[in-house]
Enzyme design. Sequence first.
Site, PDB file in Angstrom:
ATOM      1  N   HIS A  83       0.865  -1.259   0.187  1.00  0.00           N
ATOM      2  CA  HIS A  83       0.002  -0.235  -0.102  1.00  0.00           C
ATOM      3  C   HIS A  83       0.640   0.939   0.075  1.00  0.00           C
ATOM      4  O   HIS A  83       0.511   2.601  -0.466  1.00  0.00           O
ATOM      5  CB  HIS A  83      -0.992   0.065   1.163  1.00  0.00           C
ATOM      6  N   ASP A 136      -0.379  -7.343   1.998  1.00  0.00           N
ATOM      7  CA  ASP A 136       0.495  -5.979   1.970  1.00  0.00           C
ATOM      8  C   ASP A 136       1.865  -6.058   1.852  1.00  0.00           C
ATOM      9  O   ASP A 136       2.432  -5.932   2.945  1.00  0.00           O
ATOM     10  CB  ASP A 136      -0.237  -5.335   2.953  1.00  0.00           C
ATOM     11  N   SER A 233       4.201   2.321   7.998  1.00  0.00           N
ATOM     12  CA  SER A 233       4.153   1.424   7.008  1.00  0.00           C
ATOM     13  C   SER A 233       5.164   0.825   6.237  1.00  0.00           C
ATOM     14  O   SER A 233       6.059   1.727   5.803  1.00  0.00           O
ATOM     15  CB  SER A 233       2.885   1.966   6.094  1.00  0.00           C
ATOM     16  N   GLY A 234       5.211  -0.466   6.186  1.00  0.00           N
ATOM     17  CA  GLY A 234       6.217  -1.212   5.570  1.00  0.00           C
ATOM     18  C   GLY A 234       7.600  -1.365   6.164  1.00  0.00           C
ATOM     19  O   GLY A 234       8.341  -2.214   5.898  1.00  0.00           O
TER      20      GLY A 234
HETATM   21  C1  4AZ Z   1      -0.713   4.079   8.854  1.00  0.00           C
HETATM   22  O1  4AZ Z   1      -1.491   4.680   8.533  1.00  0.00           O
HETATM   23  C2  4AZ Z   1      -0.896   3.006   9.842  1.00  0.00           C
HETATM   24  N1  4AZ Z   1      -1.718   1.191  14.452  1.00  0.00           N
HETATM   25  C3  4AZ Z   1       0.046   2.084  10.270  1.00  0.00           C
HETATM   26  C4  4AZ Z   1      -0.095   1.352  11.240  1.00  0.00           C
HETATM   27  C5  4AZ Z   1      -1.105   1.328  12.004  1.00  0.00           C
HETATM   28  C6  4AZ Z   1      -2.191   2.309  11.851  1.00  0.00           C
HETATM   29  C7  4AZ Z   1      -2.137   3.264  10.552  1.00  0.00           C
HETATM   30  C8  4AZ Z   1      -1.517   0.368  13.210  1.00  0.00           C
HETATM   31  O2  4AZ Z   1       0.379   3.574   8.320  1.00  0.00           O
END
Ligand code: 4AZ
Length: 276
Positions: A83, A136, A233-234
């Site tokens: 993502h 993902d 993320s990632g």
């Molecule tokens: C995000 O938006 C995200 N708490 C990553 C992890 C989590 C929530 C949002 C988990 O990248």
Amino acid sequence: MSRTVFCAMAGVFALVAATAAIPLGSPAAAVSDSIVIGGQPAHVKDSPWVVALSSRDRFGETRAGQFCGGVVVAPKKVLTAAHCLNREALGVDVGELRDLRVISGRDVLRGTGGQEAPVQAAWSNPGFDPTTNAGDLAVLTLADALPAKSVIPMAESGDAAYEPGTGAVVYGWGDTTGNSDYASSLRSAEVSVLPDSLCRQAYPGGRDGTYDASAMLCAGELLGGHDACQGDSGGPLVARGRLIGLVSWGNGCARVGSPGVYTRISAAIGWMPGGS
Ligand code: 4AZ
């Protein structure tokens, strides 16, 4: 991605880049009442496999273009979340992103340490389901090899590192409060691998997403307080010295009863390019 669960800070920045400083939309709403993620400073000398993904073209110079995390699993191979690389997150197709870089060996994003490696090829899991977030995972291939000491092994299926109760650490430069306070220097947070049943309960389907234990891993704290958040993320979730997950999604950040959901590495080893 207008539901509660939203995971790409990339999307936020693309939006900001595209429309100038407008108030954040659903992503901010998703985390505005969350508590701090409870992390502490971390250092790439102790965790050399943590990398930042950067595109200054898309996300600006302020944070050296950082928009997601990643992890080095072979000298020329970096894993991240699918993502992070989709059109919704980047505003363009990843193939059009001329300045996609992997920043390694650097704690402070605006610092000069470490290196910025161009990406030779980007592979996003074609089976990634943007509705459920299953699968993902994406693989970036670097033109030049990183040092062998930067590589972290991936935990195979059946590894004790996946057992509920196992202590794990998540790393990133993401939001530290849920109010868009992005870290300028690498941070880590201690969490526990949680039973799948907890995430099934928290995310039974519908608005808050659907937890699929065959593709995802549940981690956090029963009482919240320690978690990954937007911008992480990632990035890696590590237990017993091995990679078990990639930051993927959740309902807000560090909320009681809403654990973090990670891409389950063991589930992807069989089908990711060069994985087995
Ligand atoms: C995000 O938006 C995200 N708490 C990553 C992890 C989590 C929530 C949002 C988990 O990248």
